[in-house]
Write an enzyme that holds these catalytic residues in place. Structure first.
Site, short mmCIF file in Angstrom:
data_model
loop_
_atom_site.label_atom_id
_atom_site.label_comp_id
_atom_site.label_asym_id
_atom_site.label_seq_id
_atom_site.Cartn_x
_atom_site.Cartn_y
_atom_site.Cartn_z
N THR A 1 0.83 -1.22 0.00
CA THR A 1 0.00 0.00 0.00
C THR A 1 0.86 1.26 0.00
OG1 THR A 1 -0.31 0.20 2.41
CG2 THR A 1 -1.88 -1.19 1.22
N PHE B 1 -3.11 4.72 -0.83
CA PHE B 1 -4.43 4.22 -1.21
C PHE B 1 -4.66 2.89 -0.49
CE2 PHE B 1 -7.23 3.66 -5.20
CZ PHE B 1 -8.11 4.63 -4.77
N HIS B 2 -4.42 2.92 0.85
CA HIS B 2 -4.37 1.68 1.62
C HIS B 2 -5.57 0.74 1.37
CE1 HIS B 2 -1.02 3.07 4.10
NE2 HIS B 2 -1.69 4.15 4.43
N ASP B 3 -6.74 1.20 1.79
CA ASP B 3 -7.87 0.27 1.85
C ASP B 3 -8.38 -0.12 0.46
OD1 ASP B 3 -7.57 0.41 4.55
OD2 ASP B 3 -9.33 1.64 4.93
#
Ligand code: RIB
Ligand code: CA
Length: 317
Positions: free
Chosen positions: A193, A239-241
């Site tokens: 991520t 844009f982790h999730d």
């Protein structure tokens, strides 16, 4: 054919992107949203889930879950990252459609039995609800098809501490229960991520789309982007999730390794994910029966971003 998903989340700005993606993807059927404390306290994260279903014009039920870690008190909430309201201080009115649904882990258990081996969980907050599911009904691990987790780190260091990623740090005991379970797990941690950036121009593009979602995502992300600019001098945000949601729909964008994941509960290293890779020889092999899981090691970042933009353009409302 659509794939059944329960979306477990602590919205949270990057959670909103991920949820909009899952809700609009034509092959994904989100059958319920479960909320957890994390980026904000549980009442705010649950309100936000209702705001997000309203804004994405979805008709999905929200189930309120854990308000605190399994064994610890709540820590400080990162209002400086996601805003006081968890959605970049847009100060949206309290949604009117809030319902008194069953508790999140009870909902997951109910649906797992209703659809054995069909339920996939995308978990992008602390893993407390999932640990509650396993604690309440240990046999359930045999009928949950998969969990894709945004959390942990292998070689990328931490974001909430030098060694820990925030979702795992926020409830390390819960994460350990989940990683120790027999559920097939995919871990999307900071190794990947931190390689996927949503830039200011991507956000501008989203806002230019002929839908309301793109503009809403732009509105909530300006606070988040400001945090990244001020603290990391970045022109955009991680844009982790959404990366985890896209790993679920498009695992071919990633390279995975197999390994056993252990979670530190020690004071200094709290929430660190320690990984014994299955292909590697370790001088001190770990004597533990837990399963090897899929751990994302590399990512084709451009493909992840382009997939998000494609789904946003074609399907978001
Ligand atoms: O470390 C990133 C994770 O922590 C994301 O899920 C973000 O929403 C925060 O909860
Ligand atoms: Ca999150």
């Amino acid at each position: 054919m659509s794939i059944k998903v329960i979306f477990d989340t602590d919205p949270g700005i990057d959670d909103a992107f991920a949820l909009f993606y899952a809700l609009s993807h034509p092959e994904v059927e989100v059958i319920g949203i479960t909320t957890v404390f994390g980026n904000v306290p549980i009442d705010i994260s649950t309100n936000n889930a209702y705001i997000l279903i309203e804004k994405s014009e979805s008709n999905i039920q929200v189930f309120k879950g854990a308000s605190k870690p399994l064994l610890r008190p709540n820590g400080n909430f990162p209002y400086f990252i996601h805003g006081d309201d968890g959605l970049g201080n847009i100060n949206h009115a309290r949604p009117e459609n809030i319902k008194d649904n069953i508790e999140a882990s009870d909902f997951i258990i109910d649906r797992a039995y209703r659809y054995p081996r069909e339920i996939n969980i995308i978990a992008v907050g602390p893993l407390t609800n999932i640990a509650n599911v396993i604690n309440k009904d240990p046999k359930i691990v045999e009928i949950i098809k998969s969990i894709t987790i945004m959390g942990g780190s292998w070689f990328a260091g931490g974001n909430i501490s030098p060694v820990a990623e925030a979702n795992i740090y926020n409830d390390p005991e819960a994460a350990e229960i989940v990683f120790k379970s027999k559920i097939p797990i995919t871990m999307i941690g900071l190794d990947v991520t931190h390689k996927v950036f949503l830039t200011a121009s991507h956000i501008k593009y989203l806002a230019s789309l002929k839908n309301n979602s793109g503009k809403f995502l732009q509105d909530i992300s300006s606070f988040y982007v400001k945090f990244y600019k001020e603290t990391k001098n970045m022109n955009g945000c991680y844009f982790h999730d959404a990366t985890a949601a896209i790993a679920f729909t498009n695992p071919e964008f990633f390279i995975f390794k197999k390994g056993k994941v252990f979670v530190s509960q020690d004071r200094l290293t709290r929430g660190q994910t320690v990984i014994f890779e299955s292909e590697k020889f370790h001088e001190t092999p770990i004597d533990d029966e837990r399963k090897n899981i899929n751990i994302a090691k590399k990512v084709q970042s451009k493909k992840v971003i382009n997939k998000f933009l494609e789904i946003a353009e074609k399907y978001m409302k």
